[in-house]
Design an enzyme around this catalytic site. Sequence first.
Site, mmCIF file in Angstrom:
data_model
loop_
_atom_site.group_PDB
_atom_site.id
_atom_site.type_symbol
_atom_site.label_atom_id
_atom_site.label_comp_id
_atom_site.label_asym_id
_atom_site.label_seq_id
_atom_site.Cartn_x
_atom_site.Cartn_y
_atom_site.Cartn_z
ATOM 1 N N LYS A 1 13.540 53.031 72.116
ATOM 2 C CA LYS A 1 13.077 52.317 70.940
ATOM 3 C C LYS A 1 12.291 53.260 70.030
ATOM 4 O O LYS A 1 11.832 54.312 70.471
ATOM 5 C CB LYS A 1 12.157 51.163 71.368
ATOM 6 C CG LYS A 1 12.860 49.981 72.006
ATOM 7 C CD LYS A 1 11.872 48.853 72.266
ATOM 8 C CE LYS A 1 12.508 47.676 72.969
ATOM 9 N NZ LYS A 1 13.519 46.968 72.164
ATOM 10 N N ARG B 1 19.255 40.983 79.713
ATOM 11 C CA ARG B 1 20.415 40.202 80.162
ATOM 12 C C ARG B 1 20.968 40.729 81.481
ATOM 13 O O ARG B 1 21.568 39.981 82.243
ATOM 14 C CB ARG B 1 21.475 40.199 79.050
ATOM 15 C CG ARG B 1 21.980 41.561 78.679
ATOM 16 C CD ARG B 1 22.694 41.585 77.332
ATOM 17 N NE ARG B 1 21.766 41.537 76.202
ATOM 18 C CZ ARG B 1 22.134 41.551 74.926
ATOM 19 N NH1 ARG B 1 23.419 41.584 74.605
ATOM 20 N NH2 ARG B 1 21.240 41.516 73.961
HETATM 21 N N1 BES Z 1 12.880 43.044 74.636
HETATM 22 C C1 BES Z 1 13.834 43.240 73.615
HETATM 23 C C2 BES Z 1 13.919 42.088 72.633
HETATM 24 C C3 BES Z 1 12.776 41.950 71.658
HETATM 25 C C4 BES Z 1 12.778 42.636 70.470
HETATM 26 C C5 BES Z 1 11.733 41.089 71.916
HETATM 27 C C6 BES Z 1 11.735 42.481 69.562
HETATM 28 C C7 BES Z 1 10.687 40.929 71.022
HETATM 29 C C8 BES Z 1 10.697 41.622 69.839
HETATM 30 C C9 BES Z 1 15.240 43.397 74.218
HETATM 31 O O1 BES Z 1 15.303 43.964 75.486
HETATM 32 C C10 BES Z 1 15.997 44.302 73.308
HETATM 33 O O2 BES Z 1 15.628 45.434 73.188
HETATM 34 N N2 BES Z 1 17.052 43.774 72.695
HETATM 35 C C11 BES Z 1 17.839 44.507 71.781
HETATM 36 C C12 BES Z 1 19.296 44.208 72.056
HETATM 37 C C13 BES Z 1 20.242 45.106 71.339
HETATM 38 C C14 BES Z 1 20.181 46.514 71.880
HETATM 39 C C15 BES Z 1 21.643 44.559 71.505
HETATM 40 C C16 BES Z 1 17.453 44.057 70.376
HETATM 41 O O3 BES Z 1 17.151 42.864 70.183
HETATM 42 O O4 BES Z 1 17.399 44.892 69.488
HETATM 43 ZN ZN ZN Z 2 15.375 46.103 75.425
#
Ligand code: BES
Ligand code: ZN
Length: 493
Positions: free
Chosen positions: A273, A347
């Site tokens: 990230k 997931r």
């Molecule tokens: N934990 C995050 C989701 C999230 C993002 C929660 C912002 C709260 C605030 C999750 O694991 C994630 O990183 N999801 C990605 C999925 C993508 C790579 C398909 C996302 O939402 O960007």
């Molecule tokens: Zn994630």
Amino acid sequence: MNVVVRREAPESAAADALVVGLHVDEKRWPPSLIALDRRAGGQIKAVLEAEKFSAKVGQVTHIHTPALASPRLVVAGLGPRTGFVAETLRRAAAGALRRARDLGARTVAVEVFGLRLSDRERAHAVVEGAILGSYTFDRYKREKSDKLVEELRVLAPDRKAAREVEAGARRGEVFGLATWFARDLVNAPANEVHPNHLASVAEEVASEAGLTLRVYDRSECERMGMGAFLGVAAGSEQPPRFIHLSYVPARPRRRVAVIGKGITFDAGGLDLKTAEGMLRMKDDMSGAAAVLGVMRALPKLAPPVEVHGLIAATENMPSGTAFRPGDVLRAMNGTTIEIGNTDAEGRLTLADALCYARENVKPDERIDLATLTGACVVALGPQCSGLFSNDRGLARRLLGAAETAGERVWQLPLIDEYREGLKSEVADINNVGQRGGGAITAALFLKEFAGDTPWAHLDIAGPAFTERDTPLAPKGGTGVAVRTLLAYLTAST
Ligand code: BES
Ligand code: ZN
Ligand code: ZN
């Protein structure tokens, strides 16, 4: 905060502060307020008029007067009579308690104010609001606030009401404190709250609440075939834990598995990230925190439902041992998953937890809670959870429970055509889909592991954490979904 019910009139309640409620445009004040004002020599009326107090919801004012049994009087606005709901009471009580606390009150007496609703419902809402609104988190601060309400005295007018008020107050207290418990876990940093910490919290919960607990370590999870969960755990120095808590009442009417996403820190893995995107990711175990809060509260509410709390706890970190984009993982049910993005890790852990639930719990229903997608926050904003379900009845009941609890939940569609986007060249499924509708594709991925028995998924990515103070929660973890789930599991249908 200690909550007690007293059979007493507001005029005679001798606490550090007394809280009363007032509706907008009250032609005639409630008798208790008239009596208080008479005692205070008309001071209440004078102050409300001088301040042009309009009694809007959340509006609060106060008066110091030694003429009353309680030397501080807090007046909470209840808004107009029409449109008055439990949430009005929660917010009014929250604001009033904060005011009483800031005035230095340690004991606070509160009227079960407002119109409509039963005594029980009003007592529940007032106590819940009072607890939720006065939450603070200063565990890591040298300077602790010395302003703390130690006792909340809920006033009941007579013996019949007292019984109802008592029942409602107890429920409100349990719901509120369960939410506090979840907030504390989310607010504590990830260097403290690692997977094994969640396991030891589960241990405390189990011994305190009399629940059964089973914790699986990495090699046991390997033996169960949890390749998706362990793929996520591969990059972390912190060992993963799979947690299974059970509440089993004497003659359960049905069996429910509640599954909480337990990523104690989500760095994204090798698909790292950004600094900004990572900053809040200690909250990626909010689903797990809610499950722990719920499990701890269940014996106090004693619903005739068997409930299993499941958490696949791990960090998601980049390292030389981390899983890679393009890897293929095998979930517990044999399904192979191509990794399109290591940041779509929730997931993967939930897939194995769903399989475990089916095999080892055989529940009538599975409900998962997860800070799953940023896309859900884009779709519904920061204050609303997304609901997905393969079962109309379950979805309807959960929406009803959320409404009762005053938590915002909106159902989103499982659009089968979008399953296309999750196709993989090399495996049964890819963990990421096409662009657009990210909350939906994530839910479709989970649906693959839910099969055709009743399942619901709550994407709590938005409301799990608030960036600003709200009426019922200060900045930080909110403990969202705890109250919805408790309302759901204790509903009579
Ligand atoms: N934990 C995050 C989701 C999230 C993002 C929660 C912002 C709260 C605030 C999750 O694991 C994630 O990183 N999801 C990605 C999925 C993508 C790579 C398909 C996302 O939402 O960007
Ligand atoms: Zn994630
Ligand atoms: Zn995540």
